[in-house]
Design an enzyme around this catalytic site. Structure first.
Site, PDB file in Angstrom:
ATOM      1  N   ARG A   1      -2.649  -5.720  -8.115  1.00 36.99           N
ATOM      2  CA  ARG A   1      -1.532  -6.631  -7.852  1.00 36.99           C
ATOM      3  C   ARG A   1      -1.395  -7.697  -8.923  1.00 36.99           C
ATOM      4  O   ARG A   1      -0.322  -8.012  -9.374  1.00 36.99           O
ATOM      5  CB  ARG A   1      -1.705  -7.314  -6.493  1.00 36.99           C
ATOM      6  CG  ARG A   1      -1.384  -6.403  -5.333  1.00 36.99           C
ATOM      7  CD  ARG A   1      -1.888  -6.976  -4.053  1.00 36.99           C
ATOM      8  NE  ARG A   1      -3.325  -7.213  -4.143  1.00 36.99           N
ATOM      9  CZ  ARG A   1      -4.044  -7.828  -3.246  1.00 36.99           C
ATOM     10  NH1 ARG A   1      -3.478  -8.321  -2.185  1.00 36.99           N
ATOM     11  NH2 ARG A   1      -5.346  -7.959  -3.411  1.00 36.99           N
TER      12      ARG A   1
ATOM     13  N   LYS B   1     -16.730  -6.874   6.126  1.00 37.06           N
ATOM     14  CA  LYS B   1     -15.381  -7.392   6.298  1.00 37.06           C
ATOM     15  C   LYS B   1     -15.077  -7.352   7.792  1.00 37.06           C
ATOM     16  O   LYS B   1     -15.208  -6.299   8.417  1.00 37.06           O
ATOM     17  CB  LYS B   1     -14.416  -6.454   5.555  1.00 37.06           C
ATOM     18  CG  LYS B   1     -13.150  -7.103   5.056  1.00 37.06           C
ATOM     19  CD  LYS B   1     -12.450  -6.151   4.086  1.00 37.06           C
ATOM     20  CE  LYS B   1     -11.089  -6.659   3.695  1.00 37.06           C
ATOM     21  NZ  LYS B   1     -10.405  -5.795   2.746  1.00 37.06           N
TER      22      LYS B   1
ATOM     23  N   SER C   1      -3.240  -7.840   3.306  1.00 40.19           N
ATOM     24  CA  SER C   1      -3.332  -7.635   4.755  1.00 40.19           C
ATOM     25  C   SER C   1      -3.655  -8.959   5.455  1.00 40.19           C
ATOM     26  O   SER C   1      -3.092  -9.262   6.510  1.00 40.19           O
ATOM     27  CB  SER C   1      -4.394  -6.581   5.069  1.00 40.19           C
ATOM     28  OG  SER C   1      -4.049  -5.365   4.459  1.00 40.19           O
TER      29      SER C   1
ATOM     30  N   HIS D   1       0.844  -1.209   0.000  1.00 41.39           N
ATOM     31  CA  HIS D   1       0.000   0.000   0.000  1.00 41.39           C
ATOM     32  C   HIS D   1       0.879   1.258   0.000  1.00 41.39           C
ATOM     33  O   HIS D   1       0.591   2.229  -0.699  1.00 41.39           O
ATOM     34  CB  HIS D   1      -0.868   0.054   1.267  1.00 41.39           C
ATOM     35  CG  HIS D   1      -1.939  -0.991   1.363  1.00 41.39           C
ATOM     36  ND1 HIS D   1      -2.067  -1.820   2.444  1.00 41.39           N
ATOM     37  CD2 HIS D   1      -2.953  -1.325   0.526  1.00 41.39           C
ATOM     38  CE1 HIS D   1      -3.104  -2.622   2.286  1.00 41.39           C
ATOM     39  NE2 HIS D   1      -3.663  -2.351   1.127  1.00 41.39           N
TER      40      HIS D   1
HETATM   41  N1  COA Z   1      -0.383  -4.126  -1.379  1.00 46.02           N
HETATM   42  C1  COA Z   1      -0.821  -4.968  -0.446  1.00 46.02           C
HETATM   43  N2  COA Z   1      -2.106  -5.344  -0.320  1.00 46.02           N
HETATM   44  C2  COA Z   1      -2.973  -4.829  -1.186  1.00 46.02           C
HETATM   45  C3  COA Z   1      -2.597  -3.942  -2.197  1.00 46.02           C
HETATM   46  C4  COA Z   1      -1.231  -3.594  -2.279  1.00 46.02           C
HETATM   47  N3  COA Z   1      -0.769  -2.770  -3.202  1.00 46.02           N
HETATM   48  N4  COA Z   1      -3.685  -3.629  -2.897  1.00 46.02           N
HETATM   49  C5  COA Z   1      -4.711  -4.267  -2.349  1.00 46.02           C
HETATM   50  N5  COA Z   1      -4.276  -5.003  -1.313  1.00 46.02           N
HETATM   51  C6  COA Z   1      -5.074  -5.922  -0.485  1.00 46.02           C
HETATM   52  C7  COA Z   1      -5.407  -5.394   0.853  1.00 46.02           C
HETATM   53  O1  COA Z   1      -4.391  -5.700   1.761  1.00 46.02           O
HETATM   54  C8  COA Z   1      -6.688  -6.104   1.149  1.00 46.02           C
HETATM   55  O2  COA Z   1      -6.371  -7.391   1.617  1.00 46.02           O
HETATM   56  P1  COA Z   1      -7.369  -8.196   2.569  1.00 46.02           P
HETATM   57  O3  COA Z   1      -8.605  -8.470   1.770  1.00 46.02           O
HETATM   58  O4  COA Z   1      -6.591  -9.383   2.891  1.00 46.02           O
HETATM   59  O5  COA Z   1      -7.660  -7.301   3.755  1.00 46.02           O
HETATM   60  C9  COA Z   1      -7.342  -6.237  -0.208  1.00 46.02           C
HETATM   61  O6  COA Z   1      -6.302  -6.128  -1.135  1.00 46.02           O
HETATM   62  C10 COA Z   1      -8.306  -5.154  -0.530  1.00 46.02           C
HETATM   63  O7  COA Z   1      -8.058  -4.072   0.322  1.00 46.02           O
HETATM   64  P2  COA Z   1      -8.129  -2.545  -0.017  1.00 46.02           P
HETATM   65  O8  COA Z   1      -7.284  -2.188  -1.165  1.00 46.02           O
HETATM   66  O9  COA Z   1      -7.888  -1.826   1.252  1.00 46.02           O
HETATM   67  O10 COA Z   1      -9.559  -2.359  -0.520  1.00 46.02           O
HETATM   68  P3  COA Z   1     -10.823  -2.752   0.197  1.00 46.02           P
HETATM   69  O11 COA Z   1     -11.482  -3.772  -0.650  1.00 46.02           O
HETATM   70  O12 COA Z   1     -10.571  -3.081   1.602  1.00 46.02           O
HETATM   71  O13 COA Z   1     -11.551  -1.364   0.129  1.00 46.02           O
HETATM   72  C11 COA Z   1     -13.076   0.287  -0.615  1.00 46.02           C
HETATM   73  C12 COA Z   1     -12.519  -1.108  -0.791  1.00 46.02           C
HETATM   74  C13 COA Z   1     -13.015   0.723   0.828  1.00 46.02           C
HETATM   75  C14 COA Z   1     -12.270   1.253  -1.428  1.00 46.02           C
HETATM   76  C15 COA Z   1     -14.519   0.270  -1.106  1.00 46.02           C
HETATM   77  O14 COA Z   1     -15.219  -0.757  -0.477  1.00 46.02           O
HETATM   78  C16 COA Z   1     -15.237   1.564  -0.821  1.00 46.02           C
HETATM   79  O15 COA Z   1     -15.060   2.509  -1.535  1.00 46.02           O
HETATM   80  N6  COA Z   1     -16.075   1.596   0.236  1.00 46.02           N
HETATM   81  C17 COA Z   1     -16.839   2.768   0.623  1.00 46.02           C
HETATM   82  C18 COA Z   1     -18.332   2.533   0.389  1.00 46.02           C
HETATM   83  C19 COA Z   1     -18.662   2.632  -1.063  1.00 46.02           C
HETATM   84  O16 COA Z   1     -18.496   3.664  -1.695  1.00 46.02           O
HETATM   85  N7  COA Z   1     -19.168   1.538  -1.606  1.00 46.02           N
HETATM   86  C20 COA Z   1     -19.510   1.464  -2.996  1.00 46.02           C
HETATM   87  C21 COA Z   1     -18.269   1.181  -3.798  1.00 46.02           C
HETATM   88  S1  COA Z   1     -18.742   0.758  -5.409  1.00 46.02           S
END
Ligand code: COA
Length: 164
Positions: A91, A42, A129, A18
């Site tokens: 990724r 989650k 994560s 990240h």
């Molecule tokens: N390096 C390491 N890990 C990475 C990464 C990177 N470059 N890119 C993604 N990941 C991993 C994260 O560690 C995480 O792993 P996990 O599932 O084991 O916890 C996973 O990929 C996804 O995490 P993240 O990138 O933080 O995204 P998310 O899916 O947790 O978040 C939001 C998504 C929060 C952006 C999205 O749900 C959102 O916008 N929510 C707000 C409500 C909303 O608007 N909803 C409608 C959206 S259409």
């Protein structure tokens, strides 16, 4: 001219993967806002406050990276910041479908917001994560996946959990 970009996620916890995305984005956009949110479906390991503190510490030395938290729809938050660019990391092909859905849904909700993808560095391709938490839970070495303060926090968290 400086253009603000929002890098949203749950960051539970933040990893070096990240950090690499945010820091690379910060060479193009200024400021980059790392925006932490809750995802009700989650099960989170760390509270919003704990995740915020870890992210804040991670970017302590990065002048044009700001850390915030938000609730509600991402597009509403992006608009409230006067921004129109969302950063996401990609990724591997496995990320594509989910990211594609997210980007298209956000575009439908707000056509003026563009999602830009950064390819993750090779060395962080396989990090997530959950994977880091799983290794920490079993006393594994996570020092090449997360910054020191996050490694410390994870080991403390799982040591406390084991004691209970
Ligand atoms: N390096 C390491 N890990 C990475 C990464 C990177 N470059 N890119 C993604 N990941 C991993 C994260 O560690 C995480 O792993 P996990 O599932 O084991 O916890 C996973 O990929 C996804 O995490 P993240 O990138 O933080 O995204 P998310 O899916 O947790 O978040 C939001 C998504 C929060 C952006 C999205 O749900 C959102 O916008 N929510 C707000 C409500 C909303 O608007 N909803 C409608 C959206 S259409």
């Amino acid at each position: 001219m400086s253009t603000i970009a929002i890098y949203p996620g749950t960051f539970d916890p933040i990893t070096l993967g990240h950090m690499s995305i945010a820091q690379r984005a910060a060479t193009i956009f200024s400021p980059v806002v790392v925006a932490i949110t809750e995802m009700p479906d989650k099960e989170e390991t760390f509270s919003l406050k704990e995740r915020y503190d870890m992210v804040f510490e991670a970017f302590r030395d990065n002048d044009n990276i700001i850390v915030e938290s938000f609730s509600g729809l991402l597009v509403d938050y992006v608009k409230s910041k006067g921004a129109s660019v969302v950063i996401r990391g990609m990724r591997a092909i496995a990320d594509f479908e989910y990211e594609f859905q997210l980007a298209l849904a956000n575009r439908k909700l707000s056509p003026s917001i563009e999602t830009l993808f950064f390819m993750t560095d090779n060395e962080y391709l396989f990090i997530s994560s959950s994977m880091v938490k799983s290794i920490a839970k079993h006393h594994g070495d996570i020092s090449s996946f997360v910054p020191h303060h996050v490694a410390y926090k994870l080991h403390t968290h799982f040591a406390d959990t084991r004691e209970k």
